[in-house]
Design a protein around this motif. Structure first.
Motif, mmCIF file in Angstrom:
data_model
loop_
_atom_site.group_PDB
_atom_site.id
_atom_site.type_symbol
_atom_site.label_atom_id
_atom_site.label_comp_id
_atom_site.label_asym_id
_atom_site.label_seq_id
_atom_site.Cartn_x
_atom_site.Cartn_y
_atom_site.Cartn_z
ATOM 1 N N VAL A 152 -0.397 54.884 9.611
ATOM 2 C CA VAL A 152 0.194 53.903 8.877
ATOM 3 C C VAL A 152 -0.197 53.174 7.840
ATOM 4 O O VAL A 152 -1.656 52.439 7.729
ATOM 5 N N LEU A 153 0.351 53.294 6.562
ATOM 6 C CA LEU A 153 -0.263 52.890 5.275
ATOM 7 C C LEU A 153 0.429 51.310 5.142
ATOM 8 O O LEU A 153 1.423 51.261 5.335
ATOM 9 N N GLU A 154 -0.616 50.382 4.828
ATOM 10 C CA GLU A 154 -0.304 49.157 4.661
ATOM 11 C C GLU A 154 -0.615 48.514 3.351
ATOM 12 O O GLU A 154 -1.938 48.868 3.157
ATOM 13 N N PHE A 155 0.118 47.945 2.486
ATOM 14 C CA PHE A 155 -0.278 47.606 0.964
ATOM 15 C C PHE A 155 0.225 46.353 0.976
ATOM 16 O O PHE A 155 1.251 45.570 1.239
ATOM 17 N N HIS A 156 -0.728 45.437 0.317
ATOM 18 C CA HIS A 156 -0.717 43.946 -0.083
ATOM 19 C C HIS A 156 0.449 43.906 -1.217
ATOM 20 O O HIS A 156 0.407 44.677 -2.010
ATOM 21 N N PRO A 157 1.210 42.892 -1.231
ATOM 22 C CA PRO A 157 2.371 42.966 -2.166
ATOM 23 C C PRO A 157 1.470 42.862 -3.577
ATOM 24 O O PRO A 157 2.304 43.347 -4.381
ATOM 25 N N ARG A 158 0.470 42.287 -3.786
ATOM 26 C CA ARG A 158 -0.235 42.228 -4.986
ATOM 27 C C ARG A 158 -0.580 43.366 -5.820
ATOM 28 O O ARG A 158 -0.988 43.362 -6.699
ATOM 29 N N VAL A 159 -0.464 44.448 -4.921
ATOM 30 C CA VAL A 159 -0.532 45.706 -5.684
ATOM 31 C C VAL A 159 0.226 45.989 -6.709
ATOM 32 O O VAL A 159 -0.106 46.566 -7.652
ATOM 33 N N MET A 160 1.417 45.259 -6.844
ATOM 34 C CA MET A 160 2.415 45.322 -7.707
ATOM 35 C C MET A 160 1.988 44.633 -9.138
ATOM 36 O O MET A 160 2.493 44.582 -10.209
#
Length: 236
Positions: free
Chosen positions: A174-182
């Motif tokens: 499962v891939l998880e991304f911090h909102p700040r990637v945006m």
């Protein structure tokens, strides 16, 4: 706590064993010793891991320990989104109960009940909410796009707040991304996505892993270098 002398700076670190991790991570935070996390290793091995990333740690310490800004966000300030900074307008709106942030094609607009300026900590909270919304809308689409392009398949993708990481691929793929990637340019966002998709096949940063990344993103080194300018922790 152990200390490594690197040039003119002393790097103090603490080790946090974590048997769930397959590799070691370094995290640099303001006013704290460097955090090294991962499978249990000896003091000598810890020092070797810290020394391996000493230049990166030195640069990140200089960045995160800069004097804190005490100036508030006002009309004319600039906020970051997708690798660019945008003009920000702060409007005093007495009739609302809490500050609001919206984004048009060319600017951020902050409506603030407390005046025509707003503190950085208040803006940070508003921005993370904005990034989270956009990540659900846009970043998860990029995951599906790159799954089709690469043939690599995750078990799902979601947005999650990390303390010191941009993204992860867990044991269940499962891939998880911090909102700040945006905050990052779209080319760097794509690199983060492809990087994590490659971890569905190669869990560690081996030669095979980087070869797989290069197969799908031949210019990955330039994108990785751009990501290195950020202040989150980095895997060794």
């Amino acid at each position: 706590m152990p200390i490594l002398q690197y040039g003119q700076i002393a790097i103090e670190w603490r080790f946090q064993p974590d048997s769930k991790l397959k590799r070691h991570y370094v995290t640099v935070e303001r006013g704290r010793p460097v955090l090294l996390r991962g499978p249990a290793v000896s003091k000598a091995e810890q020092e070797a891991l810290v020394r391996h990333r000493a230049r990166w740690i030195r640069d990140k310490l200089a960045m995160v320990n800069q004097p804190l800004r005490d100036d508030a966000i006002v009309t004319g300030s600039r906020l970051r989104y997708c690798g660019r900074t945008y003009f920000t307008e702060v409007r005093h709106v007495p009739g609302i109960t809490q500050a609001r942030l919206t984004f048009t094609a060319s600017r951020f607009v902050v409506e603030n009940p407390d005046g025509s300026s707003i503190p950085h900590d208040a803006i940070s909270s508003l921005l993370e909410s904005f990034y989270r919304e956009r990540a659900h809308e846009k970043l998860l689409q990029r995951v599906r796009h790159w799954e089709r392009q690469t043939g690599l398949q995750s078990s799902g993708a979601r947005i999650r707040h990390f303390e010191s990481r941009w993204a992860s691929c867990n044991a269940d793929n499962v891939l998880e991304f911090h909102p700040r990637v945006m905050e990052l340019a779209t080319t760097v966002q794509d690199y983060v996505v492809v990087h994590e998709l490659c971890h569905t096949v190669e869990k560690n940063h081996t030669k095979a892993f980087w070869s797989l990344v290069a197969q799908h993103l031949p210019d990955w080194r330039q994108r990785h270098a751009a990501l290195e300018q950020a202040t989150f922790g980095d895997a060794i």
